[in-house]
Design a protein around this motif. Structure first.
Motif, PDB file in Angstrom:
ATOM      1  N   MET A   1       6.544  17.391 -16.154  1.00  0.00           N
ATOM      2  CA  MET A   1       6.884  17.411 -17.542  1.00  0.00           C
ATOM      3  C   MET A   1       5.982  18.425 -18.167  1.00  0.00           C
ATOM      4  N   ALA A   2       4.811  18.621 -17.571  1.00  0.00           N
ATOM      5  CA  ALA A   2       3.894  19.893 -18.027  1.00  0.00           C
ATOM      6  C   ALA A   2       4.620  21.206 -17.981  1.00  0.00           C
ATOM      7  N   GLY A   3       5.646  21.201 -17.443  1.00  0.00           N
ATOM      8  CA  GLY A   3       6.340  22.521 -17.122  1.00  0.00           C
ATOM      9  C   GLY A   3       6.010  23.244 -16.145  1.00  0.00           C
ATOM     10  N   LYS A   4       5.507  22.810 -15.091  1.00  0.00           N
ATOM     11  CA  LYS A   4       4.892  23.119 -13.941  1.00  0.00           C
ATOM     12  C   LYS A   4       6.154  23.324 -13.003  1.00  0.00           C
ATOM     13  N   LYS A   5       5.859  24.267 -12.047  1.00  0.00           N
ATOM     14  CA  LYS A   5       7.225  24.244 -11.024  1.00  0.00           C
ATOM     15  C   LYS A   5       6.788  23.433  -9.892  1.00  0.00           C
ATOM     16  N   VAL A   6       7.807  22.369  -9.950  1.00  0.00           N
ATOM     17  CA  VAL A   6       7.493  21.310  -8.704  1.00  0.00           C
ATOM     18  C   VAL A   6       8.553  21.496  -7.665  1.00  0.00           C
ATOM     19  N   PHE A   7       8.133  21.489  -6.344  1.00  0.00           N
ATOM     20  CA  PHE A   7       9.369  21.599  -5.334  1.00  0.00           C
ATOM     21  C   PHE A   7       9.601  20.277  -4.614  1.00  0.00           C
ATOM     22  N   CYS A   8      10.772  19.833  -4.522  1.00  0.00           N
ATOM     23  CA  CYS A   8      11.285  18.638  -4.040  1.00  0.00           C
ATOM     24  C   CYS A   8      10.289  18.496  -2.379  1.00  0.00           C
ATOM     25  N   PRO A   9       9.791  17.662  -2.032  1.00  0.00           N
ATOM     26  CA  PRO A   9       9.045  17.326  -1.033  1.00  0.00           C
ATOM     27  C   PRO A   9       9.962  17.297   0.310  1.00  0.00           C
TER      28      PRO A   9
ATOM     29  N   LYS B   1       0.958  -1.357  -0.098  1.00  0.00           N
ATOM     30  CA  LYS B   1      -0.078   0.098   0.072  1.00  0.00           C
ATOM     31  C   LYS B   1       0.825   1.192  -0.124  1.00  0.00           C
ATOM     32  N   MET B   2       1.933   0.980   0.779  1.00  0.00           N
ATOM     33  CA  MET B   2       2.927   2.258   0.854  1.00  0.00           C
ATOM     34  C   MET B   2       3.454   2.545  -0.351  1.00  0.00           C
ATOM     35  N   THR B   3       4.138   1.399  -0.996  1.00  0.00           N
ATOM     36  CA  THR B   3       4.765   1.481  -2.220  1.00  0.00           C
ATOM     37  C   THR B   3       3.640   2.155  -3.324  1.00  0.00           C
ATOM     38  N   SER B   4       2.480   1.778  -3.289  1.00  0.00           N
ATOM     39  CA  SER B   4       1.502   1.984  -4.260  1.00  0.00           C
ATOM     40  C   SER B   4       1.154   3.581  -4.222  1.00  0.00           C
ATOM     41  N   LYS B   5       1.044   4.005  -2.924  1.00  0.00           N
ATOM     42  CA  LYS B   5       0.835   5.624  -2.554  1.00  0.00           C
ATOM     43  C   LYS B   5       1.874   6.280  -2.983  1.00  0.00           C
ATOM     44  N   SER B   6       3.317   5.929  -2.777  1.00  0.00           N
ATOM     45  CA  SER B   6       4.479   6.741  -3.236  1.00  0.00           C
ATOM     46  C   SER B   6       4.668   6.641  -4.587  1.00  0.00           C
ATOM     47  N   PHE B   7       4.192   5.558  -5.215  1.00  0.00           N
ATOM     48  CA  PHE B   7       4.228   5.565  -6.663  1.00  0.00           C
ATOM     49  C   PHE B   7       3.226   6.548  -7.478  1.00  0.00           C
ATOM     50  N   HIS B   8       2.044   6.656  -6.980  1.00  0.00           N
ATOM     51  CA  HIS B   8       1.294   7.597  -7.527  1.00  0.00           C
ATOM     52  C   HIS B   8       1.423   8.945  -7.161  1.00  0.00           C
ATOM     53  N   GLN B   9       2.054   9.363  -6.156  1.00  0.00           N
ATOM     54  CA  GLN B   9       2.596  10.401  -5.951  1.00  0.00           C
ATOM     55  C   GLN B   9       3.861  10.984  -6.877  1.00  0.00           C
ATOM     56  N   GLN B  10       4.498  10.103  -7.039  1.00  0.00           N
ATOM     57  CA  GLN B  10       5.638  10.150  -7.938  1.00  0.00           C
ATOM     58  C   GLN B  10       4.951  10.322  -9.544  1.00  0.00           C
ATOM     59  N   LYS B  11       4.144   9.693  -9.818  1.00  0.00           N
ATOM     60  CA  LYS B  11       3.613   9.820 -11.161  1.00  0.00           C
ATOM     61  C   LYS B  11       2.918  11.128 -11.164  1.00  0.00           C
ATOM     62  N   LYS B  12       2.365  11.609 -10.200  1.00  0.00           N
ATOM     63  CA  LYS B  12       1.523  12.961 -10.383  1.00  0.00           C
ATOM     64  C   LYS B  12       2.805  14.181 -10.508  1.00  0.00           C
TER      65      LYS B  12
END
Ligand code: ZN
Length: 77
Positions: free
Chosen positions: A29-37, A12-23
């Motif tokens: 990739m969309a060119g948005k500014k994303v900051f390191c968590p 479950k944990m792996t799946s959750k972080s996988f989805h967060q990573q995908k997002k």
């Protein structure tokens, strides 16, 4: 022998972080500014350089300046 309950929560944990990573990848990739968590620094997208021998060992992917986020992307489909 692994405890099945432990394995379930791990999945479950792996799946959750996988989805967060995908997002995260999608936003970068969309060119948005994303900051390191972790360190709150801007994440940088490294693209593979076509037709050029890579001088650095930097693999294509998304990383922050400190290196706590270092997602390697596979651009070969
Ligand atoms: Zn970081």
């Amino acid at each position: 022998m692994i405890d099945p309950k432990q394995f379930d929560s791990l999945q479950k944990m792996t799946s959750k972080s996988f989805h967060q990573q995908k997002k995260l990848i999608k936003n970068v990739m969309a060119g948005k500014k994303v900051f390191c968590p972790v360190c709150d620094q801007l994440l940088v997208l490294t693209l593979p350089k076509a037709g050029e021998q890579s001088k650095s060992n930097k693999a294509p992917g998304i990383s922050c300046a400190k290196g706590c986020t270092d997602i390697i992307l596979d651009f070969e489909d």
